[in-house]
Write a protein that holds these residues in place. Structure first.
Motif, PDB file in Angstrom:
ATOM      1  N   VAL A  32       0.860  -1.204   0.000  1.00 18.53           N
ATOM      2  CA  VAL A  32       0.000   0.000   0.000  1.00 18.53           C
ATOM      3  C   VAL A  32       0.890   1.245   0.000  1.00 18.53           C
ATOM      4  N   GLU A  33       1.934   1.222   0.818  1.00 18.88           N
ATOM      5  CA  GLU A  33       2.848   2.384   0.872  1.00 18.88           C
ATOM      6  C   GLU A  33       3.545   2.598  -0.472  1.00 18.88           C
ATOM      7  N   ASP A  34       4.001   1.501  -1.082  1.00 14.08           N
ATOM      8  CA  ASP A  34       4.666   1.622  -2.390  1.00 14.08           C
ATOM      9  C   ASP A  34       3.692   2.174  -3.441  1.00 14.08           C
ATOM     10  N   PHE A  35       2.486   1.629  -3.453  1.00  9.74           N
ATOM     11  CA  PHE A  35       1.487   2.070  -4.435  1.00  9.74           C
ATOM     12  C   PHE A  35       1.101   3.539  -4.205  1.00  9.74           C
ATOM     13  N   SER A  36       1.184   3.991  -2.953  1.00  8.90           N
ATOM     14  CA  SER A  36       0.753   5.360  -2.642  1.00  8.90           C
ATOM     15  C   SER A  36       1.696   6.401  -3.250  1.00  8.90           C
ATOM     16  N   LYS A  37       2.787   5.935  -3.889  1.00  8.69           N
ATOM     17  CA  LYS A  37       3.705   6.866  -4.559  1.00  8.69           C
ATOM     18  C   LYS A  37       3.586   6.749  -6.073  1.00  8.69           C
ATOM     19  N   LEU A  38       2.654   5.943  -6.552  1.00  7.12           N
ATOM     20  CA  LEU A  38       2.523   5.707  -7.996  1.00  7.12           C
ATOM     21  C   LEU A  38       1.127   6.085  -8.496  1.00  7.12           C
ATOM     22  N   THR A  39       1.076   6.953  -9.505  1.00  2.50           N
ATOM     23  CA  THR A  39      -0.200   7.295 -10.149  1.00  2.50           C
ATOM     24  C   THR A  39      -0.470   6.239 -11.206  1.00  2.50           C
ATOM     25  N   ARG A  40      -1.531   5.460 -11.017  1.00  2.00           N
ATOM     26  CA  ARG A  40      -1.678   4.245 -11.810  1.00  2.00           C
ATOM     27  C   ARG A  40      -2.735   4.390 -12.916  1.00  2.00           C
ATOM     28  N   LEU A  41      -2.438   5.256 -13.889  1.00  2.00           N
ATOM     29  CA  LEU A  41      -3.314   5.389 -15.052  1.00  2.00           C
ATOM     30  C   LEU A  41      -3.139   4.159 -15.935  1.00  2.00           C
ATOM     31  N   SER A  42      -4.249   3.694 -16.528  1.00  2.54           N
ATOM     32  CA  SER A  42      -4.223   2.455 -17.312  1.00  2.54           C
ATOM     33  C   SER A  42      -3.213   2.527 -18.446  1.00  2.54           C
ATOM     34  N   GLY A  43      -2.307   1.559 -18.476  1.00  2.63           N
ATOM     35  CA  GLY A  43      -1.321   1.470 -19.549  1.00  2.63           C
ATOM     36  C   GLY A  43      -0.124   2.380 -19.356  1.00  2.63           C
ATOM     37  N   SER A  44      -0.020   3.053 -18.210  1.00  3.24           N
ATOM     38  CA  SER A  44       1.082   4.006 -17.982  1.00  3.24           C
ATOM     39  C   SER A  44       2.305   3.313 -17.389  1.00  3.24           C
ATOM     40  N   ARG A 229      -2.106  -1.009 -25.206  1.00  6.62           N
ATOM     41  CA  ARG A 229      -1.905  -2.249 -24.448  1.00  6.62           C
ATOM     42  C   ARG A 229      -2.013  -1.942 -22.964  1.00  6.62           C
ATOM     43  N   ILE A 230      -2.735  -2.786 -22.253  1.00  5.31           N
ATOM     44  CA  ILE A 230      -2.823  -2.646 -20.793  1.00  5.31           C
ATOM     45  C   ILE A 230      -2.456  -3.980 -20.148  1.00  5.31           C
ATOM     46  N   PRO A 231      -1.868  -3.910 -18.951  1.00  2.67           N
ATOM     47  CA  PRO A 231      -1.491  -5.152 -18.264  1.00  2.67           C
ATOM     48  C   PRO A 231      -2.668  -5.802 -17.529  1.00  2.67           C
ATOM     49  N   VAL A 232      -2.699  -7.118 -17.565  1.00  6.27           N
ATOM     50  CA  VAL A 232      -3.649  -7.905 -16.779  1.00  6.27           C
ATOM     51  C   VAL A 232      -2.839  -9.048 -16.167  1.00  6.27           C
ATOM     52  N   LEU A 233      -2.758  -9.068 -14.861  1.00  2.00           N
ATOM     53  CA  LEU A 233      -1.927 -10.061 -14.173  1.00  2.00           C
ATOM     54  C   LEU A 233      -2.827 -11.110 -13.516  1.00  2.00           C
ATOM     55  N   VAL A 234      -2.568 -12.382 -13.835  1.00  4.04           N
ATOM     56  CA  VAL A 234      -3.394 -13.449 -13.267  1.00  4.04           C
ATOM     57  C   VAL A 234      -2.491 -14.494 -12.612  1.00  4.04           C
ATOM     58  N   ALA A 235      -2.670 -14.699 -11.315  1.00  9.95           N
ATOM     59  CA  ALA A 235      -1.962 -15.765 -10.592  1.00  9.95           C
ATOM     60  C   ALA A 235      -2.902 -16.947 -10.460  1.00  9.95           C
ATOM     61  N   GLU A 236      -2.340 -18.152 -10.501  1.00 14.30           N
ATOM     62  CA  GLU A 236      -3.209 -19.320 -10.323  1.00 14.30           C
ATOM     63  C   GLU A 236      -2.563 -20.308  -9.374  1.00 14.30           C
ATOM     64  N   ILE A 237      -3.293 -20.617  -8.310  1.00 12.86           N
ATOM     65  CA  ILE A 237      -2.837 -21.630  -7.357  1.00 12.86           C
ATOM     66  C   ILE A 237      -3.729 -22.852  -7.575  1.00 12.86           C
ATOM     67  N   ALA A 291      -6.778 -12.137 -10.034  1.00 11.20           N
ATOM     68  CA  ALA A 291      -6.520 -11.257 -11.180  1.00 11.20           C
ATOM     69  C   ALA A 291      -6.487  -9.800 -10.753  1.00 11.20           C
ATOM     70  N   TRP A 292      -5.451  -9.106 -11.211  1.00 14.29           N
ATOM     71  CA  TRP A 292      -5.327  -7.660 -11.032  1.00 14.29           C
ATOM     72  C   TRP A 292      -5.542  -7.017 -12.404  1.00 14.29           C
ATOM     73  N   TRP A 293      -6.582  -6.216 -12.507  1.00 11.98           N
ATOM     74  CA  TRP A 293      -6.925  -5.623 -13.807  1.00 11.98           C
ATOM     75  C   TRP A 293      -6.348  -4.220 -13.962  1.00 11.98           C
ATOM     76  N   SER A 294      -6.043  -3.872 -15.194  1.00 12.86           N
ATOM     77  CA  SER A 294      -5.959  -2.469 -15.597  1.00 12.86           C
ATOM     78  C   SER A 294      -7.234  -2.183 -16.391  1.00 12.86           C
TER      79      SER A 294
END
Ligand SMILES: [Zn+2]
Length: 588
Positions: A32-44, A229-237, A291-294
């Motif tokens: 959360v702290e790391d993300f709080s320093k990143l502006t996360r516009l889709s595909g940026s 292009r936008i990232p889509v991250l999917v983990a599978e256990i 899944a983490w979507w953009s």
């Protein structure tokens, strides 16, 4: 205890205890702290760095994952402004508004009063009532968020542009298209065709006063809208007993500004679940996909829609449930009063939240929002927004309704910073997601109660029948529903009393439960057929029959009545067919 409630309250107390003990704040809080320093516009680029943080952790823990990069239709807002009577007002333009390339569009300013809605979910779905005002060719000034429902109404009325007066000091970011995910040939014509801006409340009051004195106004916007292009991250256990069957836990990574409460906390929560479930992977019965979507904020759920399109048949065959994770762990969020859950999942959600938190949730019908890109397929679904402030707390702070951040009005603004996140609430909420997901993964019989869905249908039909009076016959739908109800009771009475997720009788029972979803969810949540995505505007219960509530009956206009009757007849046919197929499924 009924047979159905034995099924919905099933849990493995020992494993659940171990999983919940394992959930910790160390990793997620740092994320959360790391993300709080990143502006996360889709595909940026900054959004990409946030994805890389997640990937580094998954790599380190040996959690299998894949980063997809689909080409999607994305809109990034730039500067915007409003001018009136020589004064320039601060403004923001929502994603998917028309760009004027910074040029002024000028017209007569007309004020149409409009509410923002009472609940967090009205933010996404309410429209504009023009009350006879003629707005064609004019710049419409109205209250509320620049939401798709409102912008659609402005376009239909022929407005030149829209100015939305937000309820507070801050201007809220948003997206104004009704197109769900990437446009297709049918949806593309719904792309917003007018420039839209939002202003804050004090400036809005000044503009309203100006409009009452017959003013002209100018609106200027700039957006970067196109395919990227936008990232889509999917983990599978993978599960051990029925690995092809899976639960999809998902949430959006992209957002507005630093987006701590919406949705860095959610991203961190999902990562923590990946860590803990991976440690218990040898015990998992079914597979967990995370899944983490953009593309959520700037492409109206483009990431989840792409995933739904790309894995449609797999989702239809093997998707047990989809669980959305948005805005958990926010400041002052002491209730679960705006939690959403489809009816068949309500007993599970109620039991698991009371058991893990001691709080009694108040589940609502999921609105047409929040990456629910799976309704057309018919996936059982629960959670969208997470814990939230109480009505009393919101009233005491004079807060208006917002669509995230646990009710904090920092939502979709520059103020959604570290102080919006709360460690204790995040820990509590992560445990809620963990226990909920675990129960669905492990329960030998899918822990859903479809008699709840039948009861919801009955309530809806009662309401619609009351509105119709003698003018329309809901009898065939009632008969089909009674027959389904009876069949469901037998189905639960005869549910396998023993066995694991891999036992043949259990698999048959679960296959029937999933097919119940494929029949009963679409007819209650979408108008379009499977694999097509309804617009991002409110979908009422049993939507094909909802027009019965309209005033057309009383209009005395035979054309209106004739069309309404035809609509209801077709809707009733669709419902009866779905109910009959559901009954045949559980009788087989
Ligand atoms: Zn969100």
């Amino acid at each position: 205890m009924s047979r159905a409630s034995v099924i919905t309250e099933w849990h493995d107390a020992v494993l659940e205890g171990r999983v919940l003990e394992g959930i910790a704040l160390k990793v997620p809080w740092r994320v959360v702290e790391d993300f709080s320093k990143l502006t996360r516009l889709s595909g940026s680029g900054e959004e990409r760095r946030a994805f890389e943080i997640l990937i580094r952790h998954l790599d380190q823990w040996g959690v299998p994952h894949r980063l997809h990069e689909p080409m999607c239709f994305i809109s990034i807002p730039g500067p915007a402004g409003v001018r009136c009577n020589g004064t320039a007002y601060r403004a923001k333009t929502p994603a998917m508004s028309v760009s004027t390339d910074g040029q002024d569009i000028t017209g007569e300013l007309v004020y149409v009063p409009g509410g923002g809605g009472e609940s967090a979910y009205d933010v996404f779905s309410t429209g504009v009532e023009f009350g006879g005002a003629r707005v064609a060719g004019k710049i419409v000034l109205t209250e509320g968020m620049a939401s798709p429902g409102k912008v659609k109404d402005l376009m239909a009325a022929g407005a030149l542009a829209g100015i939305f007066v937000n309820p507070g000091q801050n201007i809220h970011e948003g997206i104004c298209t009704t197109i769900w995910g990437t446009p297709d040939l049918d949806a593309a014509p719904r792309q917003p065709s007018i420039p839209v801006v939002a202003v804050n409340h004090p400036d809005g009051q000044a503009l309203i006063r100006a409009a009452q004195g017959e003013a002209r106004a100018s609106v200027a916007t700039r957006l970067d809208t196109g395919w990227r292009r936008i990232p889509v991250l999917v983990a599978e256990i993978p599960g051990r007993q029925a690995p092809e069957d899976f639960v999809l836990l998902h949430g959006h990574l992209d957002g507005w500004h630093y987006g701590v409460g919406d949705n860095a906390t959610g991203n961190a929560a999902m990562l923590e679940l990946a860590r803990v479930f991976s440690r218990h992977r040898r015990r998992l019965a079914r597979s967990l996909r995370i899944a983490w979507w953009s593309g959520h904020s700037h492409g109206r759920y483009a990431g989840s829609t792409w995933y739904s399109d790309t894995n449609a048949i797999d989702l239809a065959r093997h998707g047990v449930a989809q669980v959305n994770c948005d805005s958990p762990g926010c400041r002052w969020a002491t209730t679960f009063n705006h939690l959403t859950a489809m009816s068949e999942t309500v007993p599970l959600v109620d039991a698991v939240i009371r058991a893990t938190t001691g709080i009694t949730p108040r589940p609502e019908r999921p609105p047409r929002a929040g990456d629910y890109s799976f309704n057309d397929i018919g996936l059982s679904s629960f959670y969208m927004l997470s814990s939230t402030m109480s009505e009393e707390d919101r009233a005491a702070k004079d807060y208006y309704a917002v669509g995230g951040c646990g009710g904090n009005i920092a939502w979709h603004t520059e103020d959604d910073l570290m102080d919006i996140a709360d460690k204790d609430n995040l820990l509590r909420d992560m445990r809620v997601y963990a226990a909920s997901v675990l129960r669905v993964l492990q329960a030998p019989l899918h822990p859903f109660d479809w008699t709840r869905t039948a009861a919801e249908f009955r309530e809806t039909l009662d309401r619609y029948e009351h509105a119709a009076g003698e003018r329309f016959d809901f009898g065939p739908a009632r008969t089909a529903l009674d027959e389904l109800d009876a069949a469901l009771n037998t189905f639960y009475e005869r549910a396998p009393g023993r066995g694991t997720a891999r036992t043949a009788a259990v698999r048959r029972f679960n296959g029937a439960q999933r097919r119940l979803g494929r029949h009963l969810i679409p007819v209650n949540y979408s108008r379009l057929p499977a694999f097509w995505h309804d617009p991002a505007v409110n979908v009422p219960p049993l939507p094909d029959l909802a027009p019965v509530l309209s005033a057309s009956w009383a209009s005395g206009n035979p054309a209106h009545e004739g069309m309404l009757r035809a609509h209801l007849t077709r809707g009733r046919n669709r419902l009866v067919w779905a109910l009959e197929q559901a009954r045949e499924t559980v009788q087989a």
